[in-house]
Design a protein around this motif. Structure first.
Motif, PDB file in Angstrom:
ATOM      1  N   ASP A  89       0.841  -1.179   0.000  1.00 59.54           N
ATOM      2  CA  ASP A  89       0.000   0.000   0.000  1.00 59.54           C
ATOM      3  C   ASP A  89       0.885   1.241   0.000  1.00 59.54           C
ATOM      4  N   ASP A  90       0.279   2.414   0.201  1.00 53.24           N
ATOM      5  CA  ASP A  90       1.028   3.666   0.140  1.00 53.24           C
ATOM      6  C   ASP A  90       2.127   3.755   1.190  1.00 53.24           C
ATOM      7  N   SER A  91       1.961   3.033   2.299  1.00 62.79           N
ATOM      8  CA  SER A  91       2.963   3.073   3.365  1.00 62.79           C
ATOM      9  C   SER A  91       4.092   2.082   3.141  1.00 62.79           C
ATOM     10  N   GLY A  92       3.950   1.252   2.066  1.00 60.75           N
ATOM     11  CA  GLY A  92       4.971   0.247   1.789  1.00 60.75           C
ATOM     12  C   GLY A  92       4.681  -1.075   2.470  1.00 60.75           C
ATOM     13  N   LYS A  93       3.554  -1.188   3.195  1.00 60.85           N
ATOM     14  CA  LYS A  93       3.196  -2.412   3.911  1.00 60.85           C
ATOM     15  C   LYS A  93       2.679  -3.461   2.947  1.00 60.85           C
TER      16      LYS A  93
ATOM     17  N   VAL B  86       0.418 -12.506  26.394  1.00 64.19           N
ATOM     18  CA  VAL B  86      -0.242 -11.574  25.475  1.00 64.19           C
ATOM     19  C   VAL B  86       0.696 -10.417  25.129  1.00 64.19           C
ATOM     20  N   ASP B  87       1.354  -9.870  26.150  1.00 62.08           N
ATOM     21  CA  ASP B  87       2.253  -8.732  25.932  1.00 62.08           C
ATOM     22  C   ASP B  87       3.540  -9.131  25.218  1.00 62.08           C
ATOM     23  N   ILE B  88       4.073 -10.305  25.558  1.00 64.68           N
ATOM     24  CA  ILE B  88       5.290 -10.773  24.882  1.00 64.68           C
ATOM     25  C   ILE B  88       5.023 -10.995  23.404  1.00 64.68           C
ATOM     26  N   LEU B  89       3.892 -11.628  23.081  1.00 63.86           N
ATOM     27  CA  LEU B  89       3.542 -11.864  21.683  1.00 63.86           C
ATOM     28  C   LEU B  89       3.385 -10.539  20.928  1.00 63.86           C
ATOM     29  N   ALA B  90       2.721  -9.574  21.550  1.00 67.33           N
ATOM     30  CA  ALA B  90       2.524  -8.273  20.907  1.00 67.33           C
ATOM     31  C   ALA B  90       3.858  -7.576  20.654  1.00 67.33           C
ATOM     32  N   ALA B  91       4.758  -7.632  21.637  1.00 65.70           N
ATOM     33  CA  ALA B  91       6.069  -6.988  21.496  1.00 65.70           C
ATOM     34  C   ALA B  91       6.901  -7.655  20.408  1.00 65.70           C
TER      35      ALA B  91
ATOM     36  N   GLY C 196       7.491  -7.290  12.777  1.00 66.46           N
ATOM     37  CA  GLY C 196       6.652  -6.773  11.712  1.00 66.46           C
ATOM     38  C   GLY C 196       5.670  -7.761  11.118  1.00 66.46           C
ATOM     39  N   PHE C 197       5.096  -8.642  11.946  1.00 66.68           N
ATOM     40  CA  PHE C 197       4.076  -9.544  11.414  1.00 66.68           C
ATOM     41  C   PHE C 197       2.736  -9.306  12.104  1.00 66.68           C
ATOM     42  N   GLU C 198       1.658  -9.691  11.411  1.00 70.51           N
ATOM     43  CA  GLU C 198       0.313  -9.559  11.953  1.00 70.51           C
ATOM     44  C   GLU C 198      -0.168 -10.908  12.468  1.00 70.51           C
TER      45      GLU C 198
END
Length: 261
Positions: A28-32, A64-69, A75-77
């Motif tokens: 997209d426009d952001s390069g993502k 939950v927090d470790i996975l999010a960090a 850079g993965f969803e």
């Protein structure tokens, strides 16, 4: 008119073919990368302080927090699905989820049965707890009595490993709160659980229970797990991200948030 419809059909077919190729994705426009894989990750529902629902209804915890960090670092969803222990394992084994993070101890038996673990991210012991007014002070006091455990956990494995020696029987429960209720309600005289979870549950839940001093085992590390080698990319990202958040201090920040310094 026929020529116009034929031309329109050709355009649609070419567009569809290009969209379907997608091996390199589009940006997209952001390069993502808009075609990047969104990983499905399963977890438990109640395993405080690693995964639980807070007073505001948010699903939170160390895992939950470790996975999010790690996801932010790499850079993965991902989509986190709170399924419960047994259901999380089943979802991964059926390829309905790509990985699992739920305070899962890394053991040789699990590796042999198909679990593929990350590097360890937290080391926990298991222990025994009893009612706060209980006269039980050691494993010897369990002779002829009933003990509660959560199905498929290291707490259960610990109890099973010593039940013959100390002559007690084991009852199995699907989640930790029900297991604790069995002790409070006197259906069992004791229960076995991971020490940090037991301590947090007793303190925060104001349970009329206590950990029996000296009942801890040697413990083992928790690991993120996949059950299909095709998801090795996710495991590699987890390991790389874990190393980075430990180096940056983010990991220590998360642990301190839930367990204190």
């Amino acid at each position: 008119m026929k020529k116009f419809l034929a031309l329109l059909l050709s355009v649609i077919m070419v567009t569809s073919a290009l969209t379907g190729c997608g091996s390199e994705g589009t940006a997209d426009d952001s390069g993502k990368d808009t075609n990047a894989k969104k990983w499905v990750i399963a977890t438990d529902t109640v395993f405080k302080p690693f995964e639980f629902t807070d007073a505001q209804g948010n699903f939170v915890g160390i895992d939950v927090d470790i996975l999010a960090a790690i996801a932010e670092d790499q850079g993965f969803e991902y989509e986190l699905k709170s399924l419960g222990w047994d259901a999380a394992i089943a979802a991964c084994q059926a390829n309905q989820a790509d990985g699992m993070i739920a305070g899962a101890s890394i053991t040789e038996d699990r590796k042999k049965s198909g679990w593929i673990f990350s590097d360890g991210y937290y080391t926990a012991t298991q222990c025994m707890a009893v009612a706060s007014n209980s006269a039980i002070t050691s494993f010897e006091d369990l002779k002829g009595k009933q003990v509660a455990v959560k199905t498929g956990t290291q707490g259960a494995t610990y109890a099973e490993s010593i039940k013959g020696k100390y002559d007690f029987t084991v009852s199995y429960f699907e989640d930790s709160p029900t297991m604790y209720q069995a002790v409070s309600g006197k259906q069992a005289v004791a229960c076995f659980e991971d020490t940090p979870i037991m301590a947090a549950s007793i303190k925060d839940g104001e349970l009329a229970m206590k950990i029996v001093e000296g009942s801890e085992n040697e413990g083992s590390p928790y690991g993120f797990a996949i059950f299909n080698s095709a998801n090795q990319e996710l495991l590699d990202k987890f390991n790389a991200g874990l190393a980075n958040i430990k180096k940056s201090g983010k990991y220590d920040e998360i642990i301190s948030k839930y367990l204190g310094k």
